[in-house]
Design a protein around this motif. Structure first.
Motif, PDB file in Angstrom:
ATOM      1  N   ARG A   1       0.628  -1.386   0.034  1.00  0.00           N
ATOM      2  CA  ARG A   1      -0.223  -0.059  -0.115  1.00  0.00           C
ATOM      3  C   ARG A   1       0.714   1.687  -0.199  1.00  0.00           C
TER       4      ARG A   1
ATOM      5  N   ALA B   1      -6.087   2.717   8.679  1.00  0.00           N
ATOM      6  CA  ALA B   1      -6.974   3.458   7.472  1.00  0.00           C
ATOM      7  C   ALA B   1      -7.373   4.799   8.365  1.00  0.00           C
ATOM      8  N   ALA B   2      -7.908   3.619   9.214  1.00  0.00           N
ATOM      9  CA  ALA B   2      -9.177   4.565   9.309  1.00  0.00           C
ATOM     10  C   ALA B   2      -8.683   4.966  10.457  1.00  0.00           C
TER      11      ALA B   2
ATOM     12  N   SER C   1      -8.109  -6.582   7.714  1.00  0.00           N
ATOM     13  CA  SER C   1      -8.589  -5.447   8.392  1.00  0.00           C
ATOM     14  C   SER C   1      -7.305  -4.790   9.366  1.00  0.00           C
TER      15      SER C   1
ATOM     16  N   GLU D   1      -7.116  -2.294   7.583  1.00  0.00           N
ATOM     17  CA  GLU D   1      -8.113  -0.954   7.503  1.00  0.00           C
ATOM     18  C   GLU D   1      -8.195  -0.413   8.854  1.00  0.00           C
ATOM     19  N   SER D   2      -8.267  -0.693  10.333  1.00  0.00           N
ATOM     20  CA  SER D   2      -7.843  -0.163  10.834  1.00  0.00           C
ATOM     21  C   SER D   2      -7.312   1.403  11.245  1.00  0.00           C
TER      22      SER D   2
END
Ligand SMILES: NC(=O)c1ccc[n+]([C@@H]2O[C@H](COP(=O)([O-])OP(=O)(O)OC[C@H]3O[C@@H](n4cnc5c(N)ncnc54)[C@H](OP(=O)(O)O)[C@@H]3O)[C@@H](O)[C@H]2O)c1
Length: 226
Positions: free
Chosen positions: A28, A224-225, A218, A221-222
């Motif tokens: 990423r 990224a958030a 996941s 994603e944590s």
């Protein structure tokens, strides 16, 4: 937070979840520094990920753990995030586990991540993140008379992860003024083979673990958030 371009230290990078997450971060666009116990496996992973900085450490040497964040900050010329995926399983009824083994489980699963993040907190950028993986040995376990999340034979591991979780909660409040996100990833049982590598005892019957790659994604994603 924006993962692309972020400079991130992964501690426990030679483990299954740590390795998958380090690779996903690089894919990423993050710049990573790796820390792990095995020099051979660490060096192979660092080369595989493009010759990224790497440093060995032993979880029971807490000063080594605290030095990792400042090292990564120097190696990457800055640091936006730190992930700790170090952990060791251990099983046995309370009266069967020696104090030495209980101390080892507490050190690897709680004091080491705390020492890493303690050393990294002053170095990580404002609006960055500090992350550790907790999660107990929950199966769930059902007795005939009631349901309980506490699985016999896992007291010292469970206690260490609970201690880490509480510590992360307090750190999270302390870092509010700097907008540093403290992420407590309460992982379910995963298919990494973690429970099959205990420092003592044998695991209780466990259901099939959840997919480790999905857990790593996941976790991304944590971040990224955050
Ligand atoms: N898998 C699960 O079911 C599960 C469930 C809940 C939480 N977790 C947590 O998830 C995290 C990642 O675990 P995993 O499933 O990826 O298992 P793993 O592959 O066994 O990873 C554990 C990591 O901890 C490192 N480690 C253990 N003892 C150490 C020591 N004394 N010094 C330095 N490093 C040490 C291991 O190093 P080596 O590579 O050298 O062995 C490995 O990198 C751990 O915090 C674990 O507690 C796992």
């Amino acid at each position: 937070m924006e993962i692309s371009g972020a400079r991130v230290l992964v501690v426990g990078a030679t483990g299954v979840l740590g390795g998958l997450t380090a690779r996903a971060l690089v894919e990423r666009g993050a710049r990573v520094a790796l820390a792990g116990r095995s020099p051979v496996r660490l060096s192979a992973l660092a080369q595989d990920l493009g010759g990224v900085p790497a440093r060995t450490f032993e979880a029971c040497d807490l000063d080594q753990c605290s030095a990792l964040g400042p090292w990564a900050g120097r190696a990457l010329s800055g640091l936006e995030g730190v992930l700790v995926t170090v952990g060791a399983a251990g099983f046995g009824a309370v009266e069967e586990v020696s104090n030495a083994v209980a101390g080892h489980l507490l050190t690897v699963n709680a004091l080491c991540p705390m020492a890493v993040l303690r050393g990294a907190a002053p170095v990580v950028a404002d609006k960055g993140f500090l992350l550790a993986v907790t999660g107990g040995m929950t199966t769930p376990w059902t007795r005939t008379d009631h349901w309980t999340p506490y699985v016999p034979g896992t007291a010292d591991y469970t206690a260490a992860k609970a201690a880490l979780s509480g510590w992360l909660g307090v750190l999270s409040e302390e870092l509010v003024p700097r907008s540093v996100a403290v992420l407590d990833i309460r992982s379910p049982h995963l298919d990494t083979g973690f429970a099959e590598r205990p420092v003592t005892g044998s695991p209780p019957p466990l259901p099939p673990g959840a997919d480790a790659l999905e857990a790593a994604l996941s976790l991304m994603e944590s971040i990224a958030a955050a």
